[in-house]
Design a protein around this motif. Structure first.
Motif, PDB file in Angstrom:
ATOM      1  N   ASP A  14       0.819  -1.270  -0.215  1.00 33.30           N
ATOM      2  CA  ASP A  14       0.057  -0.023   0.076  1.00 33.30           C
ATOM      3  C   ASP A  14       0.870   1.177  -0.082  1.00 33.30           C
ATOM      4  N   LYS A  69       2.286  -1.202  -6.171  1.00 35.22           N
ATOM      5  CA  LYS A  69       1.347  -0.391  -5.680  1.00 35.22           C
ATOM      6  C   LYS A  69       0.275  -0.244  -6.541  1.00 35.22           C
ATOM      7  N   ASP A  74      -8.210  -1.097  -6.492  1.00 37.09           N
ATOM      8  CA  ASP A  74      -7.530  -1.515  -5.071  1.00 37.09           C
ATOM      9  C   ASP A  74      -6.876  -2.729  -4.711  1.00 37.09           C
TER      10      ASP A  74
END
Length: 144
Positions: A14, A69, A74
């Motif tokens: 993240d 990332k 997501d």
């Protein structure tokens, strides 16, 4: 022989900058960083609408760690970030180091948590540390 070498291990993160800084402090070198996106990337990894930033780091002997990332979609976390060592799946990455005590102290000043350490017979001193995002790193110092 089919396999010639291992190229890299992927870690989805993240906070790319924090994890990248952690591995650079440990002694890996940043080889490069780029953003990838589009249908060909999505087709390769089995996801749609992919956009991700990748950072490739290498050990002095050329082994690679790829940090990804995901911006879209997501990233998804399965289980706690601080999963125990007996949890299924990839649990740690181990590196051979010199002066394990100094490495542990240096990494602790950058936020690493010491999980434990031991000496394995007369062969190795070992330490496990937990870095950013719960990543477990094993350190091995050969003895003798």
């Amino acid at each position: 022989m089919t396999v010639k070498r291992m190229d890299n291990v992927l870690i989805v993160v993240d906070d790319l900058e924090a994890v990248k800084a952690f591995f650079i402090e440990l002694g890996l070198e940043l080889e490069g960083q780029t953003t990838v996106e589009g249908p060909s990337v999505g087709s390769l990894i089995g996801l749609g609408d992919v956009r991700a930033t990748l950072a490739m780091l290498r050990t002095p002997d050329g082994q690679g760690i790829e940090l990804d990332k995901f911006h879209t979609p997501d990233a998804v976390r399965f289980g706690p970030a601080d999963a125990p060592m007996n949890a299924l799946g990839l649990r740690r990455i181990m590196f051979a180091v010199e002066n394990i005590d100094a490495v542990v102290v240096r990494m602790q000043t950058h936020g690493a948590e010491l999980i434990g350490q031991m000496q394995y017979e007369t062969s190795y001193r070992l330490a496990y540390i937990r870095g950013p995002e719960g990543i477990i790193v094993g350190l091995a110092e050969p003895l003798g």
